[in-house]
Design an enzyme around this catalytic site. Structure first.
Site, PDB file in Angstrom:
ATOM      1  N   ASP A  80       0.732  -1.327  -0.044  1.00 30.84           N
ATOM      2  CA  ASP A  80      -0.290   0.055   0.190  1.00 30.84           C
ATOM      3  C   ASP A  80       0.939   0.971  -0.410  1.00 30.84           C
ATOM      4  O   ASP A  80       1.524   1.216   0.393  1.00 30.84           O
ATOM      5  CB  ASP A  80      -0.784  -0.219   1.152  1.00 30.84           C
ATOM      6  CG  ASP A  80      -2.219   1.094   1.100  1.00 30.84           C
ATOM      7  OD1 ASP A  80      -3.035   0.402   0.684  1.00 30.84           O
ATOM      8  OD2 ASP A  80      -1.972   2.417   1.816  1.00 30.84           O
ATOM      9  N   ASN A 139      -3.401  12.744  -4.275  1.00 32.96           N
ATOM     10  CA  ASN A 139      -4.753  12.635  -5.223  1.00 32.96           C
ATOM     11  C   ASN A 139      -5.399  14.639  -4.976  1.00 32.96           C
ATOM     12  O   ASN A 139      -5.712  15.216  -5.373  1.00 32.96           O
ATOM     13  CB  ASN A 139      -5.941  12.477  -4.724  1.00 32.96           C
ATOM     14  CG  ASN A 139      -5.344  10.699  -5.834  1.00 32.96           C
ATOM     15  OD1 ASN A 139      -4.802  10.611  -6.606  1.00 32.96           O
ATOM     16  ND2 ASN A 139      -5.868   9.664  -5.770  1.00 32.96           N
ATOM     17  N   ASP A 177      -2.590   9.510 -10.347  1.00 33.48           N
ATOM     18  CA  ASP A 177      -2.179   8.386 -11.770  1.00 33.48           C
ATOM     19  C   ASP A 177      -0.841   8.033 -12.505  1.00 33.48           C
ATOM     20  O   ASP A 177      -0.656   6.642 -12.275  1.00 33.48           O
ATOM     21  CB  ASP A 177      -3.337   8.332 -13.149  1.00 33.48           C
ATOM     22  CG  ASP A 177      -4.951   8.342 -12.248  1.00 33.48           C
ATOM     23  OD1 ASP A 177      -5.365   8.303 -11.227  1.00 33.48           O
ATOM     24  OD2 ASP A 177      -5.321   8.586 -13.259  1.00 33.48           O
ATOM     25  N   HIS A 209      -6.379  13.935  -9.749  1.00 36.01           N
ATOM     26  CA  HIS A 209      -5.921  12.136  -9.914  1.00 36.01           C
ATOM     27  C   HIS A 209      -5.422  11.745 -10.778  1.00 36.01           C
ATOM     28  O   HIS A 209      -4.517  10.902 -10.886  1.00 36.01           O
ATOM     29  CB  HIS A 209      -8.032  11.869 -10.167  1.00 36.01           C
ATOM     30  CG  HIS A 209      -7.903  11.615  -9.042  1.00 36.01           C
ATOM     31  ND1 HIS A 209      -8.304  11.026  -7.875  1.00 36.01           N
ATOM     32  CD2 HIS A 209      -9.119  12.416  -8.333  1.00 36.01           C
ATOM     33  CE1 HIS A 209      -9.270  10.715  -7.211  1.00 36.01           C
ATOM     34  NE2 HIS A 209      -9.985  12.212  -6.818  1.00 36.01           N
ATOM     35  N   GLU A 212      -4.635   2.534  -4.617  1.00 40.31           N
ATOM     36  CA  GLU A 212      -3.561   2.687  -4.576  1.00 40.31           C
ATOM     37  C   GLU A 212      -2.647   1.549  -3.905  1.00 40.31           C
ATOM     38  O   GLU A 212      -1.636   1.424  -3.308  1.00 40.31           O
ATOM     39  CB  GLU A 212      -2.941   3.785  -3.559  1.00 40.31           C
ATOM     40  CG  GLU A 212      -3.277   3.785  -1.876  1.00 40.31           C
ATOM     41  CD  GLU A 212      -4.371   3.862  -1.337  1.00 40.31           C
ATOM     42  OE1 GLU A 212      -4.580   4.442  -0.664  1.00 40.31           O
ATOM     43  OE2 GLU A 212      -5.247   4.411  -2.158  1.00 40.31           O
TER      44      GLU A 212
END
Length: 330
Positions: free
Chosen positions: A202, A210, A219, A215, A246
């Site tokens: 993680d 974000n 990404d 975003h 994530e």
């Protein structure tokens, strides 16, 4: 002619494409088996196969009339077709330069062979669809065209496979495909008294990326992390998936817990060393937390299901997050 000639596709690129398509030795593909069977039946052959060239091996993904998993590339006529990216038709191999090839020699050697290169959705030649027999014969122009159409059906199936099993953002296995892979790994390890280690990964403080940058930046961070993970887990049998948001997952067959912890910790350091900015992290750069679990005895496999193993890894990940992040727990 014992060596397959070198084609235009870089060997490493071909391996990466085959890995991305989730094609592995020993994993049969029923949908591709049907195409191969159609090719054999329609063309009156007793044997047909779709195989891919992976390093020093020609790996059989689907077959009819044969039960091979893999052979050395020097023993495979298909390896020549894949490497040169050119169709090959041998009406009687003993009457050609192929007469000394290992697949042709001996009383049970191949006499008739017809092979068509198969391309990946991204255009690289990865394998060959072939039919073969142990007596000489000839294909008409129409039959050669039909074999090519069957190769096209396999290419279409590989394109659909990419959409079905790959995460659209990172290119890793999606969650469903990863679950299929890890269940298959579990069954093989259970039957073979083997070892299976899984890991949940993680990205720390990812939501803040974000929130701060949007975003699109988030990404791009996910794509960068995915590439780093792929660089560290490149064995044919390793499975890497984007498990959600994530979070990523690893399935590592035949890897002990001690070795897996060391490898995942190297990955953790590599992600931190990449110095991907994360201003809201205490270190100012992107970090990762990980949790691992391992089944390494017949008792463990008899007692647990793979879902339990994944849950234990997730619990270890939660401890890693609770204990300060940027760490590995097991």
């Amino acid at each position: 002619m014992n060596q397959a000639k070198t084609g235009t596709v870089n060997e490493n690129i071909r391996r990466d494409v085959i890995d991305a398509l989730n094609l592995r030795a020993g994993i049969r593909e029923p949908s591709l088996d049907r195409v191969v069977q159609i090719a054999a039946t329609a063309l009156g052959s007793n044997h047909a196969a779709f195989s891919v060239l992976y390093g020093k091996q020609q790996i059989y993904i689907a077959s009819f009339g044969a039960g091979l998993n893999a052979v050395p590339r020097d023993s495979s006529i298909c390896a020549q077709v894949t490497a040169t990216e050119q169709p090959l038709f041998l009406e009687d191999a003993l009457a050609t330069e192929w007469r000394d090839h290992p697949a042709v020699q001996g009383p049970s050697g191949v006499r008739f062979y017809a092979g068509i290169p198969v391309r990946s959705p991204s255009g690289e030649t990865v394998g060959t669809l072939c039919i073969y027999d142990y007596l000489p014969r000839k294909l008409t122009i129409g039959q050669r065209r039909l074999l090519g159409e069957c190769a096209g059906l396999i290419e279409d199936a590989l394109s659909l496979r990419t959409l079905a099993v790959r995460d659209g953002l990172t290119g890793l296995l999606n969650r469903r495909a990863f679950d299929v892979r890890v269940h298959a790994d579990w069954r093989r390890a259970y039957r073979g008294n083997g070892v299976l280690t899984v890991a949940m990964l993680d990205i720390d403080y990812f939501k803040l990326i974000n929130d701060r940058f949007g975003h699109a930046v988030g990404d791009e961070v996910l794509r960068k992390v995915a590439r780093i993970i792929e660089q560290h887990f490149r064995r044919d049998m390793d499975s890497i998936g984007r498990y959600g948001g994530e979070e990523f997952a690893l399935a590592l067959p035949e890897v002990s817990l001690k070795m897996a912890v060391a490898r995942v910790d190297e990955l953790r350091e590599a992600i931190k060393s990449a110095k991907i900015p994360n201003p809201d992290s205490p270190l100012g750069v992107l970090t990762m937390s990980a949790g691992l679990a391992c089944a390494d005895s017949p008792e463990a496999f008899a007692q647990f299901k793979v879902s339990r193993l994944m849950l234990l890894a997730d619990e270890a990940l939660y401890r890693a997050k609770s204990n300060g992040r940027d760490r590995v727990e097991f």
